[in-house]
Design an enzyme around this catalytic site. Structure first.
Site, PDB file in Angstrom:
ATOM      1  N   ASN A 126       9.365 -15.709-108.507  1.00 50.01           N
ATOM      2  CA  ASN A 126       8.212 -16.233-109.503  1.00 50.01           C
ATOM      3  C   ASN A 126       7.197 -15.536-108.812  1.00 50.01           C
ATOM      4  OD1 ASN A 126       6.046 -18.068-111.071  1.00 50.01           O
ATOM      5  ND2 ASN A 126       5.509 -18.063-109.107  1.00 50.01           N
ATOM      6  N   TYR A 179      -0.402  -4.164-114.139  1.00 53.71           N
ATOM      7  CA  TYR A 179       0.854  -5.460-114.494  1.00 53.71           C
ATOM      8  C   TYR A 179       1.515  -5.378-115.235  1.00 53.71           C
ATOM      9  CZ  TYR A 179       1.569 -10.575-115.104  1.00 53.71           C
ATOM     10  OH  TYR A 179       1.679 -11.443-114.708  1.00 53.71           O
ATOM     11  N   ALA A 224       5.265 -20.549-104.441  1.00 56.96           N
ATOM     12  CA  ALA A 224       5.708 -21.719-105.199  1.00 56.96           C
ATOM     13  C   ALA A 224       4.274 -22.900-104.923  1.00 56.96           C
ATOM     14  CB  ALA A 224       7.079 -21.910-104.780  1.00 56.96           C
TER      15      ALA A 224
HETATM   16  P1  NAD Z   1      -0.791 -18.087-108.718  1.00 59.67           P
HETATM   17  O1  NAD Z   1      -1.924 -17.021-108.289  1.00 59.67           O
HETATM   18  O2  NAD Z   1      -1.529 -19.348-109.585  1.00 59.67           O
HETATM   19  O3  NAD Z   1       0.476 -18.121-108.561  1.00 59.67           O
HETATM   20  C1  NAD Z   1       0.815 -17.213-107.642  1.00 59.67           C
HETATM   21  C2  NAD Z   1       1.443 -17.673-106.212  1.00 59.67           C
HETATM   22  O4  NAD Z   1       2.361 -16.195-105.434  1.00 59.67           O
HETATM   23  C3  NAD Z   1       0.488 -17.684-105.270  1.00 59.67           C
HETATM   24  O5  NAD Z   1       0.732 -18.658-104.831  1.00 59.67           O
HETATM   25  C4  NAD Z   1       0.897 -16.285-104.263  1.00 59.67           C
HETATM   26  O6  NAD Z   1       0.121 -16.792-102.678  1.00 59.67           O
HETATM   27  C5  NAD Z   1       1.995 -15.775-104.340  1.00 59.67           C
HETATM   28  N1  NAD Z   1       2.273 -14.282-104.279  1.00 59.67           N
HETATM   29  C6  NAD Z   1       1.380 -13.177-104.241  1.00 59.67           C
HETATM   30  N2  NAD Z   1       1.486 -12.462-103.946  1.00 59.67           N
HETATM   31  C7  NAD Z   1       3.101 -12.983-103.067  1.00 59.67           C
HETATM   32  C8  NAD Z   1       4.063 -12.247-102.474  1.00 59.67           C
HETATM   33  N3  NAD Z   1       3.874 -10.879-101.599  1.00 59.67           N
HETATM   34  N4  NAD Z   1       4.567 -12.660-101.578  1.00 59.67           N
HETATM   35  C9  NAD Z   1       4.797 -13.805-101.514  1.00 59.67           C
HETATM   36  N5  NAD Z   1       4.104 -15.136-102.935  1.00 59.67           N
HETATM   37  C10 NAD Z   1       3.103 -14.209-103.461  1.00 59.67           C
HETATM   38  O7  NAD Z   1      -0.446 -17.499-110.279  1.00 59.67           O
HETATM   39  P2  NAD Z   1       0.704 -17.572-111.514  1.00 59.67           P
HETATM   40  O8  NAD Z   1      -0.500 -17.524-112.742  1.00 59.67           O
HETATM   41  O9  NAD Z   1       0.852 -19.280-111.201  1.00 59.67           O
HETATM   42  O10 NAD Z   1       1.433 -17.111-111.689  1.00 59.67           O
HETATM   43  C11 NAD Z   1       3.097 -16.839-111.209  1.00 59.67           C
HETATM   44  C12 NAD Z   1       3.666 -16.176-111.903  1.00 59.67           C
HETATM   45  O11 NAD Z   1       4.068 -15.994-113.332  1.00 59.67           O
HETATM   46  C13 NAD Z   1       3.370 -14.899-111.487  1.00 59.67           C
HETATM   47  O12 NAD Z   1       4.563 -13.479-111.286  1.00 59.67           O
HETATM   48  C14 NAD Z   1       2.636 -14.249-113.098  1.00 59.67           C
HETATM   49  O13 NAD Z   1       2.694 -12.794-113.419  1.00 59.67           O
HETATM   50  C15 NAD Z   1       3.550 -14.936-114.138  1.00 59.67           C
HETATM   51  N6  NAD Z   1       2.516 -15.004-115.353  1.00 59.67           N
HETATM   52  C16 NAD Z   1       1.478 -16.072-115.608  1.00 59.67           C
HETATM   53  C17 NAD Z   1       0.986 -15.874-116.296  1.00 59.67           C
HETATM   54  C18 NAD Z   1      -0.422 -16.955-116.732  1.00 59.67           C
HETATM   55  O14 NAD Z   1      -1.049 -16.930-117.492  1.00 59.67           O
HETATM   56  N7  NAD Z   1      -0.786 -17.899-115.740  1.00 59.67           N
HETATM   57  C19 NAD Z   1       0.877 -15.848-117.515  1.00 59.67           C
HETATM   58  C20 NAD Z   1       2.306 -14.646-117.830  1.00 59.67           C
HETATM   59  C21 NAD Z   1       2.904 -14.816-115.861  1.00 59.67           C
END
Ligand code: NAD
Length: 246
Positions: free
Chosen positions: A89, A152, A13
């Site tokens: 998330n 993924y 988060a």
């Molecule tokens: P992001 O990389 O900006 O943020 C992800 C966060 O998760 C980071 O703050 C990171 O430090 C944290 N994280 C990573 N590994 C971790 C762990 N082992 N334990 C705890 N925290 C951890 O990514 P985002 O785009 O905000 O993605 C958030 C979620 O949404 C993810 O599950 C991603 O797969 C999903 N998602 C994102 C997109 C997109 O286009 N951004 C699309 C589909 C799904």
């Protein structure tokens, strides 16, 4: 949407979609536990969502490590005495061509994206009462293929299956389990490495003709975390501006 005085944990988060979800839950009246890999990142995010009447707690936790997940849940219970909402998330999406993908690459993605959701949900469920909600952040990559993201796509397909099976098991406890599947969302993780051409190509593939915002996803999460969604369970709600319609 009112979630007054509910207690929510959001993993991953400190930025991106997770931060957007934490902000929206706080706006809806939730006390929010902000969790991510590093304490400084959690503290900064907690400061961003702080508002009158809303309590926050910042707890560093790697969702792939059971001891850290157990600590996250026990600190939440110690601070608030309850847990109503878990948003799984935290996730990673490192692009690697399949031919070059190592066993370590594969394992890391499954450990964070899929095992992380399992560990957090299992520890949370032990403390959750009837009416509680679990929302897993999946991806449209669970429904369609993306080159360079075989590990993924598999992990997010797993999240959908996990969501359905857990929803079935937790129906007796009246705990809802759903998933939100985002399309292309503007976050540090998704857009930092994008060239202008990649961005234009992405937008061209989206019928809505824009990338999504973290708040687009957060609004769906807030709905699924609310009493308005009491009769919805085991579902995957796609929020993608129409990307997967063709
Ligand atoms: P992001 O990389 O900006 O943020 C992800 C966060 O998760 C980071 O703050 C990171 O430090 C944290 N994280 C990573 N590994 C971790 C762990 N082992 N334990 C705890 N925290 C951890 O990514 P985002 O785009 O905000 O993605 C958030 C979620 O949404 C993810 O599950 C991603 O797969 C999903 N998602 C994102 C997109 C997109 O286009 N951004 C699309 C589909 C799904």
């Amino acid at each position: 949407m009112q979630l007054k005085n509910k207690v929510a944990i959001v993993t991953g988060a400190k930025q991106g979609i997770g931060l957007g979800i934490a902000l929206a839950l706080a706006k809806a009246g939730c006390h929010v536990v902000v969790s991510d890999l590093d304490q400084t990142g959690c503290d900064k995010a907690a400061t961003k969502i702080k508002k009158p009447g809303i309590k926050t707690l910042a707890v560093a936790c790697d969702v792939a490590k059971k001891s850290e997940v157990d600590n996250l849940i026990s600190k939440t219970l110690k601070e608030f005495g309850r847990l109503d909402i878990l948003v799984n998330n935290a996730g990673i999406f490192p692009f690697v061509p399949f031919a070059d993908m190592t066993e370590a690459d594969w394992d890391k993605v499954q450990e964070v994206n899929l095992k992380g959701a399992f560990l957090c949900a299992q520890a949370a469920v032990k403390k959750m009462k009837a009416g509680s909600k679990i929302v897993n952040i999946s991806s449209i990559a669970s429904l369609v293929g993306f080159e360079g993201l075989v590990h993924y796509c598999a992990s997010k397909g797993g999240v959908n299956g996990f969501t359905r099976a857990l929803a079935l098991e937790l129906a007796a406890k009246k705990i809802n389990v759903n998933a939100v599947a985002p399309g292309a969302i503007e976050t540090p993780g998704a857009t930092t490495a994008m060239t202008k051409e990649m961005r234009q190509g992405t937008i061209a593939a989206i019928p809505w003709k824009r990338m999504g915002t973290p708040d687009d996803i957060a609004q769906a999460v807030v709905f699924l975390a609310s009493n308005q969604a009491d009769y919805i369970t085991g579902q995957v709600l796609v929020v993608d501006g129409g990307w997967t319609l063709r």
